[in-house]
Design an enzyme around this catalytic site. Structure first.
Site, PDB file in Angstrom:
ATOM      1  CG  ASN A 390     -10.650 123.331  44.395  1.00  8.62           C
ATOM      2  OD1 ASN A 390      -9.802 123.960  43.766  1.00  8.62           O
ATOM      3  ND2 ASN A 390     -10.604 123.203  45.703  1.00  8.62           N
ATOM      4  CG  ASP A 391      -8.924 119.266  41.642  1.00 12.49           C
ATOM      5  OD1 ASP A 391      -8.454 120.085  42.455  1.00 12.49           O
ATOM      6  OD2 ASP A 391      -9.053 118.050  41.895  1.00 12.49           O
ATOM      7  CB  VAL A 392     -12.747 121.326  36.557  1.00 14.61           C
ATOM      8  CG1 VAL A 392     -12.815 119.824  36.772  1.00 14.61           C
ATOM      9  CG2 VAL A 392     -13.896 122.025  37.274  1.00 14.61           C
ATOM     10  CB  ALA A 431      -5.837 117.216  42.396  1.00 14.55           C
TER      11      ALA A 431
END
Ligand code: NAP
Length: 466
Positions: A390-392, A431
């Site tokens: 997700n965040d990456v 995050a």
């Protein structure tokens, strides 16, 4: 004998350095691990030959208990629980160094050894302070990751001031003990303050930042071991402690850089809380329509692709989908599709998390491509499969200055022709911020557990191409 022991220590130090060097690449990591282990065996055997060993029986009992517990733990631990296992080992490492250094001082106070002099009192103080802090800090990190206590940052008024005052008190006591090493009340004061400091410094840090904290504490345990090496005049301990201290501080910096956060931000910003606030003011709510696909629909698009990039993330680890994804990659390769895996440096929850899982599933190393190398290739990629990441892959890190992850380097998957995202819901990742990627025209969500969806996709591909 003394020369032979020193030569053995030199050999051990050389093996440690060669081990670390080989650990730098997945191809040579197993060899590196073996070299370092042999180095440790050489150092332990050489130390057992030192004339001052008082009781071999006690040493053997210690080895039996430690090795027995370590073996059981290592065999039973889940891959996803590896960070907390490392935290525990760190804590014990720090404690061992502090205990050995403290024993030297207490033996002198009881008149069994001469009063420490020269650099030794400073080394004892450094080992006790850093080792005790590492012990309790690592245990709090363990408890957060194991969810024995809540993972959210624990904050209260005047927290930083309290911690700063405690740190000053620890340094003051350390100075006092270094100047008069046999003053036991000062010494016990130093132990107590260091233990409390370890707890209070880690409490305000969010659970998801624990890997960075663990790497930092690992570095501290190396520093404590190095200091104990000076106490015992043991060069193997000095060298191995320095290597651990230096390599883990480098690892800590690499992790912080990959998240585009400073170490101070990780340690003092209570990141989980901040991210949740950001989510509450609009970070995590829906930003448009999402397209939900089934594995069968997706199979049609995958079948027409020439180039597919798979992006694994934390969800792959949770679902233990690494074997299933290797089968999917093999199926695609049999269809003539060029398949690669894009590896973000902080995908998952510990450094090298994705590499370890994919290696466990026998995915060939040459299919794993680092972020900087793969990013320019996304515009020419037909299909990207985001697997529990997700965040990456969040373009907000590139585009939205207000985002808590703005500036974090990401995999530019949104630039590919088609993007499939496998995850269970629209929930955000670590995050706590929503991902605009999911709402893009070229993005299709396949909701479900990563392992089940990947297996269904592989099956659908087989049927479609039968
Ligand atoms: P992520 O942003 O935490 O997202 C993981 C996603 O996986 C979640 O959105 C979750 O969505 C999904 N998921 C969880 N279980 C799943 C399952 N069983 N099946 C399918 N999907 C599942 O992960 P990431 O993209 O890998 O990024 C890593 C994050 O951790 C970064 O923010 C990084 O800075 C941080 N971090 C990494 C390290 C490190 O050393 N690697 C250290 C500290 C912090 P659903 O709940 O909807 O399924």
């Amino acid at each position: 004998m003394n020369t032979a022991i020193q030569l053995a220590y030199l050999l051990a130090a050389t093996l440690f350095i060669l081990g670390l060097r080989n650990l730098a690449s997945p191809r040579t990591a197993v060899l590196g691990n073996h070299l370092a282990a042999i180095g440790m065996l050489v150092a332990v055997v050489a130390t057992l030959l030192v004339q001052e060993v008082v009781s071999y029986g006690l040493v053997l009992a210690g080895i039996a208990v430690g090795a027995g517990l370590g073996t059981v733990l290592a065999l039973r631990i889940e891959m996803t629980a590896m960070p907390q296992m490392v935290a525990l080992l760190n804590g014990f490492g720090g404690a061992a160094s502090a205990l050995v250094a403290a024993a030297e001082l207490l033996a002198a106070a009881d008149g069994f050894l001469p009063s420490p002099s020269g650099i030794v009192p400073v080394a004892i103080v450094a080992s006790v302070l850093v080792g005790s802090l590492t012990l309790t800090g690592s245990f709090v990190a363990f408890a957060k990751l194991q969810e024995l206590i809540g993972g959210a940052p624990i904050t209260y008024p005047l927290q930083r001031t309290t911690n700063a005052l405690l740190a000053i008190a620890a340094l003051g006591l350390a100075f006092g003990v270094a100047v008069s090493p046999l003053d036991l009340p000062l010494f016990w004061g130093l132990v107590a303050v260091s233990l409390v400091l370890g707890v209070l410094v880690v409490l305000p840090i969010g659970g998801a930042d624990m890997p960075v904290v663990i790497s930092l504490l690992n570095s501290y345990s190396g520093i404590a071991a190095c200091a104990t090496g000076f106490v015992l005049d043991n060069s193997a301990l000095v060298v191995s402690g320095s290597l651990v201290g230096a390599s883990d501080i480098i690892l800590t910096k690499i992790m912080c850089d990959a998240m585009n956060r400073s170490l101070a931000n990780v340690l003092f910003s209570a990141f989980g809380a901040t991210a949740e606030e950001a989510a509450g003011v609009g970070g995590a709510e829906a930003q448009g329509n999402v397209k939900a696909y089934t594995p069968e629909d997706a199979a049609v698009i995958f079948s027409n692709a020439r180039r597919v990039v798979i992006v694994p993330g934390y969800g792959m680890a949770v679902a233990q989908a690494q074997h299933a994804v290797r089968e999917l990659a093999e199926e695609l390769a049999q269809m003539g599709v060029h398949v690669q895996f894009a590896i973000h440096p902080v995908a998952g929850r510990m450094p090298g998390h994705m590499n370890v899982l994919l290696a466990e599933a026998d995915v060939p190393y040459d299919q794993l491509v680092e972020m900087d190398e793969i990013n320019p290739q996304f515009p020419e990629t037909d299909v990207v499969l985001v697997l529990g990441a997700n965040d990456v892959v969040n373009p907000a890190a590139r585009e939205q200055k207000s985002s808590p992850i703005y500036g974090m380097p990401i995999l530019d998957v949104d630039r590919a022709q088609h993007v499939f995202v496998i995850k269970r819901s629209m929930n955000p990742g670590f995050a706590g911020v929503q991902n605009p990627l999911f709402f893009n025209d070229n993005t299709m969500m396949i909701f479900g557990d990563a392992k089940k969806v990947v297996m269904a996709l592989t099956e659908a591909l087989r049927e479609y191409n039968a």
